[in-house]
Scaffold this motif. Sequence first.
Motif, PDB file in Angstrom:
ATOM      1  N   PRO A   1      -8.195   6.223 -13.324  1.00  0.00           N
ATOM      2  CA  PRO A   1      -8.571   5.935 -11.924  1.00  0.00           C
ATOM      3  C   PRO A   1      -7.388   5.399 -11.126  1.00  0.00           C
ATOM      4  O   PRO A   1      -6.542   4.672 -11.652  1.00  0.00           O
ATOM      5  CB  PRO A   1      -9.670   4.873 -12.069  1.00  0.00           C
ATOM      6  CG  PRO A   1      -9.426   4.236 -13.396  1.00  0.00           C
ATOM      7  CD  PRO A   1      -8.883   5.326 -14.273  1.00  0.00           C
ATOM      8  N   ILE A   2      -7.326   5.769  -9.865  1.00  0.00           N
ATOM      9  CA  ILE A   2      -6.263   5.302  -8.978  1.00  0.00           C
ATOM     10  C   ILE A   2      -6.675   3.956  -8.386  1.00  0.00           C
ATOM     11  O   ILE A   2      -7.784   3.807  -7.855  1.00  0.00           O
ATOM     12  CB  ILE A   2      -5.999   6.323  -7.854  1.00  0.00           C
ATOM     13  CG1 ILE A   2      -5.555   7.655  -8.447  1.00  0.00           C
ATOM     14  CG2 ILE A   2      -4.936   5.795  -6.886  1.00  0.00           C
ATOM     15  CD1 ILE A   2      -5.379   8.750  -7.407  1.00  0.00           C
ATOM     16  N   LEU A   3      -5.794   2.982  -8.468  1.00  0.00           N
ATOM     17  CA  LEU A   3      -6.060   1.644  -7.925  1.00  0.00           C
ATOM     18  C   LEU A   3      -5.601   1.613  -6.474  1.00  0.00           C
ATOM     19  O   LEU A   3      -4.484   1.190  -6.158  1.00  0.00           O
ATOM     20  CB  LEU A   3      -5.341   0.584  -8.757  1.00  0.00           C
ATOM     21  CG  LEU A   3      -5.647   0.575 -10.261  1.00  0.00           C
ATOM     22  CD1 LEU A   3      -4.822  -0.480 -10.971  1.00  0.00           C
ATOM     23  CD2 LEU A   3      -7.136   0.346 -10.506  1.00  0.00           C
ATOM     24  N   TRP A   4      -6.463   2.038  -5.568  1.00  0.00           N
ATOM     25  CA  TRP A   4      -6.088   2.176  -4.167  1.00  0.00           C
ATOM     26  C   TRP A   4      -5.711   0.839  -3.541  1.00  0.00           C
ATOM     27  O   TRP A   4      -4.840   0.793  -2.658  1.00  0.00           O
ATOM     28  CB  TRP A   4      -7.228   2.824  -3.386  1.00  0.00           C
ATOM     29  CG  TRP A   4      -7.534   4.211  -3.840  1.00  0.00           C
ATOM     30  CD1 TRP A   4      -8.565   4.595  -4.651  1.00  0.00           C
ATOM     31  CD2 TRP A   4      -6.807   5.401  -3.541  1.00  0.00           C
ATOM     32  NE1 TRP A   4      -8.526   5.955  -4.879  1.00  0.00           N
ATOM     33  CE2 TRP A   4      -7.457   6.474  -4.196  1.00  0.00           C
ATOM     34  CE3 TRP A   4      -5.668   5.670  -2.768  1.00  0.00           C
ATOM     35  CZ2 TRP A   4      -6.997   7.785  -4.096  1.00  0.00           C
ATOM     36  CZ3 TRP A   4      -5.218   6.976  -2.678  1.00  0.00           C
ATOM     37  CH2 TRP A   4      -5.882   8.017  -3.333  1.00  0.00           C
ATOM     38  N   LEU A   5      -6.344  -0.235  -3.973  1.00  0.00           N
ATOM     39  CA  LEU A   5      -6.038  -1.559  -3.432  1.00  0.00           C
ATOM     40  C   LEU A   5      -5.313  -2.435  -4.444  1.00  0.00           C
ATOM     41  O   LEU A   5      -5.128  -3.638  -4.211  1.00  0.00           O
ATOM     42  CB  LEU A   5      -7.328  -2.262  -2.976  1.00  0.00           C
ATOM     43  CG  LEU A   5      -8.092  -1.578  -1.842  1.00  0.00           C
ATOM     44  CD1 LEU A   5      -9.365  -2.347  -1.521  1.00  0.00           C
ATOM     45  CD2 LEU A   5      -7.225  -1.443  -0.588  1.00  0.00           C
ATOM     46  N   GLY A   6      -4.912  -1.843  -5.553  1.00  0.00           N
ATOM     47  CA  GLY A   6      -4.240  -2.622  -6.587  1.00  0.00           C
ATOM     48  C   GLY A   6      -2.856  -2.129  -6.947  1.00  0.00           C
ATOM     49  O   GLY A   6      -2.129  -2.799  -7.679  1.00  0.00           O
ATOM     50  N   ASP A   7      -2.478  -0.973  -6.448  1.00  0.00           N
ATOM     51  CA  ASP A   7      -1.160  -0.406  -6.716  1.00  0.00           C
ATOM     52  C   ASP A   7      -0.231  -0.744  -5.555  1.00  0.00           C
ATOM     53  O   ASP A   7      -0.490  -0.374  -4.406  1.00  0.00           O
ATOM     54  CB  ASP A   7      -1.278   1.116  -6.873  1.00  0.00           C
ATOM     55  CG  ASP A   7       0.004   1.758  -7.387  1.00  0.00           C
ATOM     56  OD1 ASP A   7       1.092   1.205  -7.107  1.00  0.00           O
ATOM     57  OD2 ASP A   7      -0.072   2.808  -8.038  1.00  0.00           O
ATOM     58  N   GLN A   8       0.864  -1.423  -5.847  1.00  0.00           N
ATOM     59  CA  GLN A   8       1.779  -1.862  -4.793  1.00  0.00           C
ATOM     60  C   GLN A   8       2.355  -0.702  -3.988  1.00  0.00           C
ATOM     61  O   GLN A   8       2.720  -0.864  -2.823  1.00  0.00           O
ATOM     62  CB  GLN A   8       2.924  -2.683  -5.395  1.00  0.00           C
ATOM     63  CG  GLN A   8       2.488  -3.998  -6.007  1.00  0.00           C
ATOM     64  CD  GLN A   8       3.668  -4.819  -6.478  1.00  0.00           C
ATOM     65  OE1 GLN A   8       4.704  -4.858  -5.826  1.00  0.00           O
ATOM     66  NE2 GLN A   8       3.526  -5.478  -7.616  1.00  0.00           N
ATOM     67  N   LYS A   9       2.459   0.476  -4.597  1.00  0.00           N
ATOM     68  CA  LYS A   9       3.092   1.605  -3.920  1.00  0.00           C
ATOM     69  C   LYS A   9       2.186   2.266  -2.886  1.00  0.00           C
ATOM     70  O   LYS A   9       2.668   2.872  -1.927  1.00  0.00           O
ATOM     71  CB  LYS A   9       3.538   2.647  -4.950  1.00  0.00           C
ATOM     72  CG  LYS A   9       4.627   2.151  -5.901  1.00  0.00           C
ATOM     73  CD  LYS A   9       5.021   3.242  -6.884  1.00  0.00           C
ATOM     74  CE  LYS A   9       6.111   2.763  -7.843  1.00  0.00           C
ATOM     75  NZ  LYS A   9       6.498   3.814  -8.815  1.00  0.00           N
ATOM     76  N   ILE A  10       0.876   2.172  -3.066  1.00  0.00           N
ATOM     77  CA  ILE A  10      -0.026   2.901  -2.176  1.00  0.00           C
ATOM     78  C   ILE A  10      -0.982   1.999  -1.396  1.00  0.00           C
ATOM     79  O   ILE A  10      -1.665   2.487  -0.490  1.00  0.00           O
ATOM     80  CB  ILE A  10      -0.863   3.939  -2.964  1.00  0.00           C
ATOM     81  CG1 ILE A  10      -1.750   3.225  -4.001  1.00  0.00           C
ATOM     82  CG2 ILE A  10       0.021   4.962  -3.629  1.00  0.00           C
ATOM     83  CD1 ILE A  10      -2.721   4.162  -4.700  1.00  0.00           C
ATOM     84  N   VAL A  11      -1.021   0.712  -1.714  1.00  0.00           N
ATOM     85  CA  VAL A  11      -2.017  -0.153  -1.100  1.00  0.00           C
ATOM     86  C   VAL A  11      -1.834  -0.257   0.415  1.00  0.00           C
ATOM     87  O   VAL A  11      -2.813  -0.312   1.171  1.00  0.00           O
ATOM     88  CB  VAL A  11      -1.999  -1.562  -1.750  1.00  0.00           C
ATOM     89  CG1 VAL A  11      -0.664  -2.266  -1.512  1.00  0.00           C
ATOM     90  CG2 VAL A  11      -3.153  -2.406  -1.236  1.00  0.00           C
ATOM     91  N   ILE A  12      -0.599  -0.252   0.903  1.00  0.00           N
ATOM     92  CA  ILE A  12      -0.365  -0.357   2.346  1.00  0.00           C
ATOM     93  C   ILE A  12      -0.884   0.880   3.066  1.00  0.00           C
ATOM     94  O   ILE A  12      -1.393   0.806   4.193  1.00  0.00           O
ATOM     95  CB  ILE A  12       1.141  -0.571   2.629  1.00  0.00           C
ATOM     96  CG1 ILE A  12       1.346  -1.049   4.063  1.00  0.00           C
ATOM     97  CG2 ILE A  12       1.938   0.699   2.354  1.00  0.00           C
ATOM     98  CD1 ILE A  12       0.958  -2.476   4.285  1.00  0.00           C
TER      99      ILE A  12
END
Length: 297
Positions: free
Chosen positions: A149-160
């Motif tokens: 699963p992709i961590l949309w609010l937990g991955d520093q690269k994509i959260v913004i």
Amino acid sequence: MKHTKGRGRFIFFCLSPAIALFVIFLIIPTIDVFRMSLYKWGGYTDDKTFVGMQNFSKLFQSDKFYQAMQNSILLIVIVSIITFAFALLFASMLTREKLIGQNFYRVVFYIPNILSVVVISAIFSAIYDPNNGLLNAFLNLFQGAGSEPILWLGDQKIVIFSLAGAMIWQAIGYYMVMYMASMANIPESLYESADLEGASRTQQFFTITIPLIWTNIRTTLTFFIISTINMSFLFVTAMTGGGPDGATEVILNYMYKEAYTNSSYGYGMAIGVVVFLFSFALAAVLNAVTKREHLEF
């Protein structure tokens, strides 16, 4: 002469309450922010120490400040460009195209603007949920159910970018309505003449629509800057709290934490001064760059 004086008094009494409120709740607090930025103060006691420019010196040596400023600028660019493009596109479609249920689409697009930020944040937090969220469930249709699963609010690269998605969804309807109001005033005869000349819809959009609503566009560009700075604070507070590891820490969020959580009120006001000057300067530059001769029809 008496009529002129009486009219002047009437205008004065009508404007006085608004001017008084403007001075009391905007001008005086703004001046006080500049004043308090020169003090070292926790915010909860009478013990204030004048430190001059030390708060600003500390600010410009802080890595957290530069990270928060970088995140804020990134959101301004992403949210402004995408919101501007989609709002113009949808406004043009709903104004010029003969679509079934146009009024329904207008209402649907505008609904996000009347929802609370907390409600929107809850909706997108559910969509971004790594285990049960709608977005990952949709991606699993193509990747397979066993994919990570992709961590949309937990991955520093994509959260913004996840945060930007929620802000764009919230803002598009408001600006779409503003552009539709301007487009509705453009005479249909201009488009009919362009049709006779063989101009395509795309050519008409860039040679007729855009130039004739340019004044409105210039105004909304300033709104994009101010609203993105303000709304980013609300969305970050409701969705991520600045995490993970400061990846979504924006400038107003950083200011709030320093002023009211870390009891560094003077330092927080110094951040507020920088935000004020940055917003004013960016808006002035945009107005200067986008200035052009006013077109009339």
